[in-house]
Design an enzyme around this catalytic site. Structure first.
Site, PDB file in Angstrom:
ATOM      1  N   GLU A   1       1.312   5.669   0.586  1.00  8.79           N
ATOM      2  CA  GLU A   1       0.805   6.929   1.124  1.00  8.79           C
ATOM      3  C   GLU A   1       1.212   8.078   0.217  1.00  8.79           C
ATOM      4  O   GLU A   1       2.356   8.167  -0.239  1.00  8.79           O
ATOM      5  CB  GLU A   1       1.358   7.185   2.530  1.00  8.79           C
ATOM      6  CG  GLU A   1       0.867   8.508   3.125  1.00  8.79           C
ATOM      7  CD  GLU A   1       1.438   8.793   4.486  1.00  8.79           C
ATOM      8  OE1 GLU A   1       0.988   8.145   5.451  1.00  8.79           O
ATOM      9  OE2 GLU A   1       2.361   9.632   4.591  1.00  8.79           O
TER      10      GLU A   1
ATOM     11  N   HIS B   1       3.624  -0.915   3.897  1.00  4.01           N
ATOM     12  CA  HIS B   1       3.038   0.378   3.550  1.00  4.01           C
ATOM     13  C   HIS B   1       4.178   1.347   3.264  1.00  4.01           C
ATOM     14  O   HIS B   1       5.041   1.572   4.116  1.00  4.01           O
ATOM     15  CB  HIS B   1       2.181   0.897   4.709  1.00  4.01           C
ATOM     16  CG  HIS B   1       1.428   2.152   4.407  1.00  4.01           C
ATOM     17  ND1 HIS B   1       0.366   2.191   3.548  1.00  4.01           N
ATOM     18  CD2 HIS B   1       1.588   3.420   4.873  1.00  4.01           C
ATOM     19  CE1 HIS B   1      -0.124   3.417   3.487  1.00  4.01           C
ATOM     20  NE2 HIS B   1       0.610   4.186   4.276  1.00  4.01           N
TER      21      HIS B   1
ATOM     22  N   PHE C   1      13.906  14.626   9.153  1.00  5.83           N
ATOM     23  CA  PHE C   1      12.519  14.184   9.292  1.00  5.83           C
ATOM     24  C   PHE C   1      12.386  13.218  10.460  1.00  5.83           C
ATOM     25  O   PHE C   1      11.467  13.314  11.283  1.00  5.83           O
ATOM     26  CB  PHE C   1      12.094  13.533   7.981  1.00  5.83           C
ATOM     27  CG  PHE C   1      10.619  13.246   7.862  1.00  5.83           C
ATOM     28  CD1 PHE C   1       9.673  13.951   8.576  1.00  5.83           C
ATOM     29  CD2 PHE C   1      10.169  12.252   6.991  1.00  5.83           C
ATOM     30  CE1 PHE C   1       8.318  13.694   8.452  1.00  5.83           C
ATOM     31  CE2 PHE C   1       8.823  11.976   6.857  1.00  5.83           C
ATOM     32  CZ  PHE C   1       7.899  12.693   7.588  1.00  5.83           C
TER      33      PHE C   1
ATOM     34  N   ASP D   1      -0.990  16.136  14.352  1.00  2.00           N
ATOM     35  CA  ASP D   1       0.020  17.035  14.914  1.00  2.00           C
ATOM     36  C   ASP D   1      -0.607  18.392  15.213  1.00  2.00           C
ATOM     37  O   ASP D   1      -1.525  18.830  14.508  1.00  2.00           O
ATOM     38  CB  ASP D   1       1.170  17.227  13.931  1.00  2.00           C
ATOM     39  CG  ASP D   1       1.919  15.931  13.669  1.00  2.00           C
ATOM     40  OD1 ASP D   1       2.041  15.126  14.606  1.00  2.00           O
ATOM     41  OD2 ASP D   1       2.364  15.734  12.526  1.00  2.00           O
TER      42      ASP D   1
ATOM     43  N   SER E   1       0.870  -1.179   0.000  1.00  2.00           N
ATOM     44  CA  SER E   1       0.000   0.000   0.000  1.00  2.00           C
ATOM     45  C   SER E   1       0.900   1.220   0.000  1.00  2.00           C
ATOM     46  O   SER E   1       2.081   1.148   0.340  1.00  2.00           O
ATOM     47  CB  SER E   1      -0.933  -0.005   1.221  1.00  2.00           C
ATOM     48  OG  SER E   1      -0.189  -0.108   2.437  1.00  2.00           O
TER      49      SER E   1
END
Length: 288
Positions: free
Chosen positions: A9, A259, A210, A101, A7
């Protein structure tokens, strides 16, 4: 070794150039026949309409199963559920339910006065509608706000008990950390699938920053390996070798689903999926 189910994102575009990049990414990855794709929600709900538009377009035009991110940030319960119902109205019935967030400049999450206090309340409300398959987040490395060992496992258990059917992890770099987390979840009575989140590394400098913001732990050996590879002009090769090895170890350990956090860049994700044996369905029409 069996090929994994995959999958992807995506994040919603905020400019014309970013729009072209998103649709190019969707077209490139659709032939890999993902189980689902998800579209993120910006910090503080800043991409609320953009997310909705991207979700609706991908669902309508690309034949993909889309899971829309939904957060508790800066919205009342009624407003949040209205957004969820708007997804159902266009045929999108999967949601990735997250606390979210805090808005930029706000140090910590503060619930809206009429909003959901946390992701558990959001999951429970979505489950009560009976309209959605609900996925949630999970954290193999400790969440930055976790107060004690085991908090992340116990919190995930609450979300599953509230009505979530699976979890997608934050990206991580230590495969053993994922297996320890999975074992701890099983010991807590969590039977729902826990899908590892994989971040293909386009730029180690960017990923390192990140990871620091997200609380993902970086093994010292991995940091050194990338520094050495960059010095030799081999960063892309190191990234591919590391990701392939990590995914192979996960699959060997019983993982069936992966993912990928694509960052709207398809090339490394595509190469990695092919290396893992994911078949390309050439019959999938590439929508112009």
């Amino acid at each position: 070794m069996p090929a994994p189910r995959v999958s992807f994102e995506f994040f919603p575009p905020q400019s014309l150039e970013a729009s072209f990049r998103l649709w190019d990414t969707v077209r490139a990855l659709a032939p890999l026949r993902p189980e689902f794709v998800s579209v993120t929600y910006g910090a503080g709900g800043t991409t609320r309409k953009l997310t909705h538009d991207a979700v609706a377009t991908i669902h309508a035009n690309y034949g993909l199963n889309v899971a829309a991110h939904l957060t508790c940030v800066d919205a009342s319960r009624a407003e949040t559920l209205d957004i969820a119902h708007s997804y159902a109205d266009v045929g999108v019935t999967e949601i990735v339910a997250l606390r979210g967030d805090p808005p930029k400049g706000q140090g910590s999450f503060t619930p809206h006065p009429d909003g959901f206090a946390d992701s558990v309340e959001l999951v429970a409300a979505l489950a009560e509608t009976g309209k959605f398959k609900i996925r949630v987040g999970a954290y193999p490395d400790p969440h930055p706000e976790a107060r004690a060992p085991g908090d992340d496992v116990r919190w995930l258990k609450r979300k599953i008990d509230a009505g979530a059917s699976s979890a997608i992890t934050q990206f991580f770099f230590d495969t053993d950390a994922f297996f320890r987390f999975r074992d701890a979840c099983a010991a807590e009575g969590i039977a729902a699938p826990i899908i590892p989140g994989i971040l293909p590394i386009e730029s180690w400098t960017g990923v390192r920053k990140f990871a620091t913001r997200c609380g993902a732990l970086i093994p010292a050996k991995l940091d050194q390996a990338f520094d050495d590879a960059i010095a030799k002009g081999r960063e892309a090769e190191q990234a591919m070798d590391f990701a392939t090895d990590m995914c192979t170890r996960l699959i060997a350990g019983g993982v069936q689903d992966l993912h990928f956090y694509t960052l709207n860049k398809p090339h490394l994700t595509t190469a990695l999926c092919k290396a893992l044996g994911v078949e390309v369905d050439k019959s999938v029409e590439r929508v112009a």
